[in-house]
Design a protein around this motif. Structure first.
Motif, PDB file in Angstrom:
ATOM      1  N   ALA A 263      12.880   7.446  -9.266  1.00 24.29           N
ATOM      2  CA  ALA A 263      11.815   6.470  -8.984  1.00 24.29           C
ATOM      3  C   ALA A 263      11.446   6.525  -7.505  1.00 24.29           C
ATOM      4  N   LEU A 264      10.241   6.079  -7.237  1.00 25.81           N
ATOM      5  CA  LEU A 264       9.760   5.916  -5.857  1.00 25.81           C
ATOM      6  C   LEU A 264       9.263   4.488  -5.710  1.00 25.81           C
ATOM      7  N   VAL A 265       9.908   3.726  -4.828  1.00 29.03           N
ATOM      8  CA  VAL A 265       9.500   2.346  -4.559  1.00 29.03           C
ATOM      9  C   VAL A 265       8.916   2.308  -3.154  1.00 29.03           C
ATOM     10  N   ALA A 266       7.676   1.874  -3.028  1.00 28.59           N
ATOM     11  CA  ALA A 266       6.997   1.914  -1.725  1.00 28.59           C
ATOM     12  C   ALA A 266       5.963   0.808  -1.643  1.00 28.59           C
ATOM     13  N   TYR A 267       5.514   0.566  -0.408  1.00 32.75           N
ATOM     14  CA  TYR A 267       4.436  -0.402  -0.182  1.00 32.75           C
ATOM     15  C   TYR A 267       3.094   0.239  -0.537  1.00 32.75           C
ATOM     16  N   ALA A 268       2.185  -0.572  -1.018  1.00 30.08           N
ATOM     17  CA  ALA A 268       0.814  -0.105  -1.226  1.00 30.08           C
ATOM     18  C   ALA A 268       0.105  -0.042   0.126  1.00 30.08           C
ATOM     19  N   GLN A 269      -0.668   0.999   0.342  1.00 30.87           N
ATOM     20  CA  GLN A 269      -1.387   1.190   1.602  1.00 30.87           C
ATOM     21  C   GLN A 269      -2.840   1.540   1.312  1.00 30.87           C
ATOM     22  N   PHE A 270      -3.726   1.047   2.163  1.00 31.46           N
ATOM     23  CA  PHE A 270      -5.143   1.362   1.986  1.00 31.46           C
ATOM     24  C   PHE A 270      -5.853   1.335   3.327  1.00 31.46           C
TER      25      PHE A 270
END
Length: 325
Positions: A263-270
């Motif tokens: 799995a990859l757990v990360a913050y959403a970025q935009f």
């Protein structure tokens, strides 16, 4: 294609693309010369840039490692460059997993091709602080033995049920939930399941009840709270977890089953092209449109919504928004 299979457990299956390029006779225009040619064997014809697909089925009749080969016949001669090795493993495991993905990392070991086992769960990209779940099944393939299972999982992974019993010939769903409050990457994180055979002592009872740590009983009992305005006592719904039934473990029946989690757990970025949207002067009752772009610069899916700032005076005027997806 020529299939070499001593035990007759591998089978080639045609697909739609296979049929499109399948011929049983000469594809050239009819002529007296072609009519005098001997009949040709069925063949595949692929023009430059074309491709076709085949399916391979494995139906073992023995509990052992089985091998086969596929040779490609090109222009009436076997191609030395194209040899497909087939490897399968027939098994009679008493405890099996279903609904998992193939773990290709274990397919090669010490230059020996291994049968691919389906024991991998790929969560993909998960947002921080949100639950991501995957479900698979476990099966007791025996006719008489009762099995006890227990997952040795720790945070941020949670198995439900984590502990339970599996009756002969029965299937049970297992849900794995991932929730992390920090960025983290899991690559084939190993989780073991301890499986043992157990016996019950149920005098006078023939049917063994199913159980796991999610088994509960629901009762309705009188409330201990006193309400002077009520003439009758209140009834409360009480949910209690059923304790594990007493049992004994069959000696030398233990085994471990491995499951790998990725799995990859990360913050959403935009990124926005602008933070100020300037709309041109507009005649009353007319419509003006302004656009800007939003780009997902992160590694996970971006979920967003627009919220109006109702406290600002200029936001109270009439306007509309159009979301560009």
């Amino acid at each position: 294609l020529h299939l070499e299979d001593e035990h007759r457990v591998f089978f080639l299956k045609a697909t739609e693309s296979t049929c499109e390029h399948f011929y049983t006779e000469d594809v050239e225009e009819d002529s007296n010369e072609n009519k005098n040619k001997p009949l040709m064997k069925p063949f595949q014809l692929l023009h430059p840039g074309q491709s076709t697909e085949f399916g391979v089925l494995f139906k073992p009749t023995l509990a052992q490692r089985l091998e086969g080969k596929i040779r490609v016949l090109v222009a009436d001669a076997y191609s030395d460059k194209t040899l497909i090795e087939l490897v399968g493993e027939g098994c009679t495991d008493e405890f099996t997993l279903s609904g998992l993905e193939e773990d290709t990392q274990e397919s090669l070991k010490e230059d020996i091709i291994q049968a691919v086992r389906a024991n991998h769960i790929e969560f993909g990209a998960c947002p921080i602080g949100k639950r991501c779940s995957r479900t698979f099944t476990i099966t007791n393939n025996t006719r008489w033995s009762i099995m006890r299972f227990e997952w040795e999982a720790h945070a941020p992974f949670q198995f439900s049920p984590k502990v339970g019993h599996l009756l002969p010939g029965c299937v049970k769903n297992i849900t794995v939930t991932l929730k992390s409050d920090v960025p983290v990457t899991f690559r084939r994180h190993l989780v073991k399941c301890k499986v043992t055979k157990i016996n019950f002592e149920l005098p006078g009872q023939r049917k063994v009840p199913d159980w796991d740590d999610q088994t509960c009983t629901v009762t309705h009992e009188k409330s201990t709270r006193k309400d002077l305005a009520s003439m009758w006592p209140e009834i409360e719904k009480v949910v209690k977890t059923v304790p594990e039934p007493a049992h004994t473990v069959v000696k030398e029946s233990g085994q471990e089953v491995n499951v790998y989690l990725s799995a990859l757990v990360a913050y959403a970025q935009f990124k926005l092209s602008t933070t100020v949207v300037q709309v041109e002067d507009t005649v009353p009752s007319q419509t003006a449109t302004a656009t800007f772009t939003m780009e997902n610069t992160g590694k996970i899916a971006l979920e967003y919504s627009w919220i109006e700032d109702a406290d600002r005076e200029d936001m109270k005027k009439r306007y509309s928004t159009t979301l560009m997806c």
